[in-house]
Scaffold this active site. Structure first.
Site, PDB file in Angstrom:
ATOM      1  CG  ASN A   1      -3.997  -1.953   6.564  1.00  0.00           C
ATOM      2  OD1 ASN A   1      -3.943  -2.021   5.401  1.00  0.00           O
ATOM      3  ND2 ASN A   1      -4.835  -2.623   7.480  1.00  0.00           N
TER       4      ASN A   1
ATOM      5  CE  LYS B   1      -3.632  -2.127   2.470  1.00  0.00           C
ATOM      6  NZ  LYS B   1      -5.274  -1.763   3.075  1.00  0.00           N
TER       7      LYS B   1
ATOM      8  CG  HIS C   1      -5.007  -6.601  -0.594  1.00  0.00           C
ATOM      9  ND1 HIS C   1      -6.792  -6.878  -0.057  1.00  0.00           N
ATOM     10  CD2 HIS C   1      -4.984  -7.725  -1.298  1.00  0.00           C
ATOM     11  CE1 HIS C   1      -6.981  -7.115  -0.419  1.00  0.00           C
ATOM     12  NE2 HIS C   1      -6.857  -7.954  -1.625  1.00  0.00           N
TER      13      HIS C   1
ATOM     14  CD  GLU D   1      -8.716  -9.589  -3.635  1.00  0.00           C
ATOM     15  OE1 GLU D   1      -7.318 -10.332  -3.182  1.00  0.00           O
ATOM     16  OE2 GLU D   1      -9.032  -9.400  -3.048  1.00  0.00           O
TER      17      GLU D   1
ATOM     18  CE1 TYR E   1      -9.234  -3.416   0.121  1.00  0.00           C
ATOM     19  CE2 TYR E   1      -8.939  -1.528  -0.680  1.00  0.00           C
ATOM     20  CZ  TYR E   1      -8.454  -2.271   0.322  1.00  0.00           C
ATOM     21  OH  TYR E   1      -7.243  -2.475   0.628  1.00  0.00           O
TER      22      TYR E   1
HETATM   23  N1  UDP Z   1     -10.268  -0.666   6.972  1.00  0.00           N
HETATM   24  C1  UDP Z   1      -9.843   0.281   7.633  1.00  0.00           C
HETATM   25  N2  UDP Z   1     -11.100   0.429   8.674  1.00  0.00           N
HETATM   26  C2  UDP Z   1     -11.826  -0.767   9.102  1.00  0.00           C
HETATM   27  C3  UDP Z   1     -11.686  -1.331   8.006  1.00  0.00           C
HETATM   28  C4  UDP Z   1     -10.914  -1.574   7.400  1.00  0.00           C
HETATM   29  O1  UDP Z   1      -9.481   1.674   7.735  1.00  0.00           O
HETATM   30  O2  UDP Z   1     -12.527  -0.501  10.291  1.00  0.00           O
HETATM   31  C5  UDP Z   1      -9.174  -1.289   5.388  1.00  0.00           C
HETATM   32  C6  UDP Z   1      -7.822  -1.530   5.557  1.00  0.00           C
HETATM   33  O3  UDP Z   1      -7.289  -0.646   5.381  1.00  0.00           O
HETATM   34  C7  UDP Z   1      -7.882  -2.958   5.697  1.00  0.00           C
HETATM   35  C8  UDP Z   1      -9.421  -2.243   4.059  1.00  0.00           C
HETATM   36  O4  UDP Z   1     -10.605  -1.742   4.595  1.00  0.00           O
HETATM   37  O5  UDP Z   1      -6.871  -3.396   5.138  1.00  0.00           O
HETATM   38  C9  UDP Z   1      -9.734  -3.937   3.542  1.00  0.00           C
HETATM   39  O6  UDP Z   1     -10.637  -3.953   5.054  1.00  0.00           O
HETATM   40  P1  UDP Z   1     -10.930  -5.571   4.720  1.00  0.00           P
HETATM   41  O7  UDP Z   1     -12.330  -6.166   6.059  1.00  0.00           O
HETATM   42  O8  UDP Z   1     -10.873  -6.802   4.097  1.00  0.00           O
HETATM   43  O9  UDP Z   1      -9.432  -5.841   5.805  1.00  0.00           O
HETATM   44  P2  UDP Z   1      -8.655  -6.827   5.202  1.00  0.00           P
HETATM   45  O10 UDP Z   1      -8.758  -8.098   4.411  1.00  0.00           O
HETATM   46  O11 UDP Z   1      -7.424  -5.887   4.704  1.00  0.00           O
HETATM   47  O12 UDP Z   1      -7.503  -7.481   6.696  1.00  0.00           O
HETATM   48 MG    MG Z   2      -9.678  -8.161   3.098  1.00  0.00          MG
END
Ligand code: UDP
Ligand code: MG
Length: 153
Positions: A112, A9, A115, A126, A49
């Site tokens: 974080n 990211k 991805h 994806e 997303y």
């Molecule tokens: N995200 C965020 N706040 C939240 C949940 C998700 O900013 O409460 C962002 C974060 O960058 C995350 C991305 O949205 O990596 C995608 O969310 P997902 O639930 O798919 O989590 P991941 O698969 O990345 O762990």
């Molecule tokens: Mg995810």
């Protein structure tokens, strides 16, 4: 062998952590089957997303993911989807365990670092979302036999 999608990211680019994150995947024994830098459009992020478009944090996520180009990777290995998700750690970096990428490199729920696809089905979709077929390379490193037992290949 499975393949999974990883995105380094914008926070990883900004904080100059690209090398350290890629190093972890390579040291683990995962194979880089594809890798490129790209600027993500709003359209591709809305698709990627789609499960989050109605959440209040979505505009901020969109802005964050477009802050700089990203590096997209197709990573190959036995059980690669599960292995890479485990290496990635929990979504909220403050809850991600030490030893995981998010746990070691970040403090944020949004910023974080990476991805990683969450299932084999998502990984297939994806990888096709971010790569064309000719950008994925089907090769095996010479050390493959030191990385796996014959029945694991
Ligand atoms: N995200 C965020 N706040 C939240 C949940 C998700 O900013 O409460 C962002 C974060 O960058 C995350 C991305 O949205 O990596 C995608 O969310 P997902 O639930 O798919 O989590 P991941 O698969 O990345 O762990
Ligand atoms: Mg995810």
């Amino acid at each position: 062998m499975e393949s999974t999608l990883v995105i380094l990211k914008p926070s990883t680019i900004q904080r100059a952590l690209v090398g350290q994150v890629i190093d972890r995947f390579q040291k683990k024994g995962l194979i880089i089957a594809g890798m490129k830098m790209m600027q993500l459009s709003e359209a591709i992020l809305r698709e990627h997303y789609a499960h989050l478009v109605d959440r209040p944090f979505f505009p901020g996520l969109l802005e964050s993911m477009r802050a700089t180009p990203v590096i997209v990777m197709c990573i190959k290995g036995r059980d690669a989807v599960e292995v890479v998700r485990a290496m990635t750690g929990a979504t909220n970096s403050r809850k991600a365990l030490p030893g995981t990428i998010r746990g070691d490199f970040s403090m944020s729920g949004q910023e974080n670092i990476v991805h990683a696809s969450d299932s084999l089905e998502s990984a297939d979709v994806e990888i096709r979302r971010f790569f064309t077929a000719d950008e994925i390379f089907d090769y095996n490193p010479a050390l493959m036999r030191s990385m796996y037992a014959p029945d694991e290949l």
